[in-house]
Design a protein around this motif. Structure first.
Motif, PDB file in Angstrom:
ATOM      1  N   LEU A  49       4.240  27.393  85.935  1.00  7.30           N
ATOM      2  CA  LEU A  49       4.401  27.164  87.376  1.00  7.30           C
ATOM      3  C   LEU A  49       3.462  28.074  88.166  1.00  7.30           C
ATOM      4  N   PHE A  50       3.294  29.301  87.692  1.00  3.78           N
ATOM      5  CA  PHE A  50       2.349  30.208  88.342  1.00  3.78           C
ATOM      6  C   PHE A  50       0.937  29.633  88.304  1.00  3.78           C
ATOM      7  N   ALA A 103      -1.300  24.557  69.767  1.00  9.63           N
ATOM      8  CA  ALA A 103      -0.324  25.640  69.850  1.00  9.63           C
ATOM      9  C   ALA A 103      -0.426  26.307  71.218  1.00  9.63           C
ATOM     10  N   LEU A 104      -0.172  25.540  72.271  1.00  9.22           N
ATOM     11  CA  LEU A 104      -0.256  26.019  73.646  1.00  9.22           C
ATOM     12  C   LEU A 104       1.004  25.591  74.395  1.00  9.22           C
ATOM     13  N   PRO A 105       1.435  26.377  75.399  1.00  8.84           N
ATOM     14  CA  PRO A 105       2.600  25.947  76.194  1.00  8.84           C
ATOM     15  C   PRO A 105       2.282  24.698  77.002  1.00  8.84           C
ATOM     16  N   ASP A 106       3.279  23.837  77.148  1.00 10.06           N
ATOM     17  CA  ASP A 106       3.076  22.601  77.909  1.00 10.06           C
ATOM     18  C   ASP A 106       2.683  22.925  79.346  1.00 10.06           C
ATOM     19  N   PRO A 107       1.629  22.293  79.865  1.00 10.80           N
ATOM     20  CA  PRO A 107       1.286  22.507  81.276  1.00 10.80           C
ATOM     21  C   PRO A 107       2.391  21.976  82.181  1.00 10.80           C
ATOM     22  N   ALA A 108       2.785  22.770  83.158  1.00  7.20           N
ATOM     23  CA  ALA A 108       3.828  22.330  84.086  1.00  7.20           C
ATOM     24  C   ALA A 108       3.398  21.062  84.794  1.00  7.20           C
ATOM     25  N   GLY A 109       4.289  20.077  84.829  1.00  7.32           N
ATOM     26  CA  GLY A 109       4.018  18.845  85.551  1.00  7.32           C
ATOM     27  C   GLY A 109       3.399  17.749  84.732  1.00  7.32           C
ATOM     28  N   ALA A 110       2.975  18.048  83.504  1.00  6.16           N
ATOM     29  CA  ALA A 110       2.377  17.011  82.657  1.00  6.16           C
ATOM     30  C   ALA A 110       3.400  16.495  81.653  1.00  6.16           C
ATOM     31  N   GLY A 150      17.296  16.910  77.827  1.00  8.86           N
ATOM     32  CA  GLY A 150      16.530  15.784  78.353  1.00  8.86           C
ATOM     33  C   GLY A 150      15.595  16.238  79.441  1.00  8.86           C
ATOM     34  N   PRO A 151      14.925  15.293  80.101  1.00  2.00           N
ATOM     35  CA  PRO A 151      14.050  15.660  81.219  1.00  2.00           C
ATOM     36  C   PRO A 151      14.857  16.177  82.400  1.00  2.00           C
ATOM     37  N   GLY A 152      14.359  17.211  83.035  1.00  2.00           N
ATOM     38  CA  GLY A 152      15.052  17.833  84.154  1.00  2.00           C
ATOM     39  C   GLY A 152      15.013  19.340  84.093  1.00  2.00           C
ATOM     40  N   ARG A 153      14.427  19.877  83.051  1.00  2.00           N
ATOM     41  CA  ARG A 153      14.332  21.324  82.853  1.00  2.00           C
ATOM     42  C   ARG A 153      13.195  21.901  83.697  1.00  2.00           C
ATOM     43  N   LEU A 154      13.423  23.047  84.325  1.00  2.00           N
ATOM     44  CA  LEU A 154      12.352  23.714  85.070  1.00  2.00           C
ATOM     45  C   LEU A 154      11.253  24.138  84.104  1.00  2.00           C
ATOM     46  N   PRO A 155       9.989  23.807  84.394  1.00  2.00           N
ATOM     47  CA  PRO A 155       8.901  24.230  83.505  1.00  2.00           C
ATOM     48  C   PRO A 155       8.830  25.753  83.387  1.00  2.00           C
ATOM     49  N   ASP A 156       8.129  26.211  82.393  1.00  2.00           N
ATOM     50  CA  ASP A 156       7.971  27.638  82.146  1.00  2.00           C
ATOM     51  C   ASP A 156       7.392  28.333  83.383  1.00  2.00           C
TER      52      ASP A 156
END
Length: 406
Positions: A170-171, A240-247, A160-166
Motif C-alpha cells: 500500500l505504501f 518470490a515477490l509480495p503481491d502488488p497491492a491492487g493487482a 476469500g477476497p476482501g483482505r487489506l493488502p500488505d
C-alpha cells in the motif's frame, strides 16, 4: 531552502484491518511525509487516538467541531497532496460514493482536489455485493483509485477476497500516486494484463528447464498500472515477490499454464504486456521418477519440443483497439533482432533489453529501447524498473482508443 514535505491525509474507517494501517503510517512518516490521520469515530474502537497521534506526530480528530477556527473540514482536503483511506469499509465506500458529509473524513473527501485512494477491506460477501460494486464503480468514474483487495484469511475462519493488502505494498501505491502528481490517472477505466517471471518446464519430479527472470520488471509494470488507475491482472510465473497491492495475481508454472491464463485474462483487456520470460522449448518426455546418474555413462539426450508462442497468438487473436506489448531479451544484434521480432509477433510495441552477466535479470534497474510498429523508437536510459514501466504505460496510453462517453 528546503522543500515542504508532501501532505498526506490518512483516513481510517472502522474495520479490523485498522491495526495494519499503523505500519503504513510508519512507512509514510519515516519516508518524509507529513501525515494527518483522520479516523471515523468507530475506527477508534479498533486503534485509539493516542496511537495515531504518536505515530504521525500530528493531532487526531474525528469531528468537524474540533478546532473550528481552522475550518478543518475544508482545510484538510484543500491542503492535501494525497488522501489515502485504509481500510475502506463498505459503509465508508457507500458514504463517499453518495457524497455524504457526516464526519471529518467524509467532509475531507468532498473537499479534496488531490488524488484519492481507497484500500477496501471487508468480508467477501460484502465486497462482492452489487451495492458495493456499484459504489466502487461510481468512485472510479469520478477519478478515485480503488485498490482491489487481496485474497486470504479474513476475520475468524473466513477466507476469500476482501483482505487489506500488505502495508508495504500500500505504501508503494501511495508513493507512486504522489510521484505522478498532476499527471493524472490515464489508465482509469482500463483493464490491463501483465505477465511476469519465468516459466519452468519439468524434466522429472525434481528438475526443470528454466531461466533467470526474477519478475521484478513485470511487478513494476503492475504496480505503476495500479497507481495510474488501471484494473490489473498479473500472471506470475515462479516469482518470490509480495503481491502488488491492487493487482489480481494469477499463478502460472509452465509456458502452457501461462498461455491459458494470459489468453483468458486478455479477453476483455485494453492492453496486454508480456514481460515474462517464457521458455521457448519443453522436454518431449517427462520422467515420472528422478533421472539417475550412471557411473561412467553419458546422460541420455533430452529431446525438446517448441512451446506455444503466446505473444504471436495474442497478435493473431487481438480484439479491435487492444494494445499488445512484447519483451525481447537479446545478447547480440539487439536492435536488428528486436525489429524482426516486432514484425513477426505483430505487436504494437516491443521492449528490447540487452541481457547477459549482471544485466537486467534480478537487478533493480533496467535499460531498454522500445520499438513501435509505427516505426518509432524510444530509448530508456538505465534506471529504476519503475521508470521503464512508466515509459511503457505512457506509450500504451497514447495508443489506446478513447473510452466511450457516458
Amino acid at each position: 531552502m528546503t522543500s515542504r514535505k508532501p501532505r498526506v491525509v490518512l483516513g481510517v474507517s472502522a474495520g479490523i484491518a485498522a491495526y495494519k494501517v499503523c505500519e503504513l503510517l510508519r512507512r509514510l512518516t519515516e519516508s518524509g511525509h507529513d501525515v494527518t490521520v483522520v479516523p471515523t469515530e468507530d475506527a477508534l474502537r479498533f486503534v485509539g487516538e493516542p496511537t495515531w497521534a504518536a505515530l504521525s506526530g500530528n493531532p487526531v480528530s474525528t469531528a468537524v467541531w474540533d478546532g473550528v477556527a481552522q475550518v478543518p473540514h475544508v482545510r484538510l482536503g484543500q491542503g492535501a497532496d494525497l488522501v489515502f483511506v485504509a481500510p475502506a469499509t463498505a459503509d465508508l465506500l457507500a458514504r463517499a460514493a453518495h457524497g455524504l458529509a457526516d464526519d471529518l473524513l467524509t467532509n475531507t473527501l468532498l473537499t479534496a482536489r488531490c488524488p484519492v485512494v481507497f484500500a477496501p477491506a471487508m468480508h467477501t460477501e460484502m465486497w462482492e455485493h452489487p451495492a458495493t460494486r456499484a459504489n466502487v464503480a461510481t468512485l472510479r468514474e469520478r477519478g478515485a483509485i480503488v485498490v482491489e483487495p487481496a485474497s486470504g484469511r479474513l476475520t475468524g475462519k473466513d477466507t476469500g477476497p476482501g483482505r487489506l493488502p500488505d502495508p508495504a505494498e500500500l505504501f508503494e501505491v501511495a508513493r507512486r500516486v504522489l510521484a505522478r502528481g498532476s499527471a493524472g490517472h490515464d489508465l482509469a477505466g482500463r483493464h490491463v494484463v501483465v505477465s511476469a517471471g519465468g516459466t519452468r518446464e519439468p524434466l522429472d519430479p525434481v528438475r526443470f528447464l528454466g531461466n533467470r527472470s526474477s519478475g521484478l520488471q513485470g511487478y513494476a509494470l503492475a504496480r505503476t498500472a495500479v497507481a495510474r488507475g488501471a484494473r490489473v491482472t498479473l500472471v506470475a510465473a515462479n516469482v518470490a515477490l509480495p503481491d502488488p497491492a491492487g493487482a489480481r495475481v494469477v499463478p502460472a508454472g509452465s509456458a502452457e499454464d501461462m498461455r491459458k491464463a494470459v489468453l483468458e485474462a486478455a479477453g476483455d483487456a485494453d492492453a496486454v504486456v508480456m514481460a515474462a520470460a517464457v521458455a521457448d522449448f519443453r522436454p518431449v518426455d517427462y520422467r515420472d521418477s528422478k533421472i539417475k546418474k550412471t557411473e561412467g555413462g553419458e546422460p541420455e539426450p533430452i529431446r525438446l519440443a517448441k512451446n506455444p508462442d503466446i505473444l504471436a497468438e495474442l497478435g493473431e487473436r487481438r480484439r479491435a483497439g487492444q494494445v499488445i506489448v512484447g519483451f525481447a531479451a537479446e545478447t547480440d544484434d539487439v536492435l536488428a533482432n528486436g525489429r524482426a521480432k516486432l514484425a513477426r509477433k505483430r505487436s504494437d510495441l516491443l521492449v528490447v533489453n540487452q541481457v547477459g552477466a549482471d544485466l537486467t535479470f534480478g537487478r533493480p534497474d533496467n535499460a531498454a529501447v522500445i520499438l513501435g510498429a509505427d516505426g518509432s523508437s524510444t530509448e530508456v536510459e538505465r534506471g529504476a524498473k519503475e521508470a521503464l514501466a512508466d515509459v511503457v504505460w505512457d506509450l500504451v496510453a497514447a495508443r489506446l482508443d478513447p473510452l466511450p462517453a457516458d
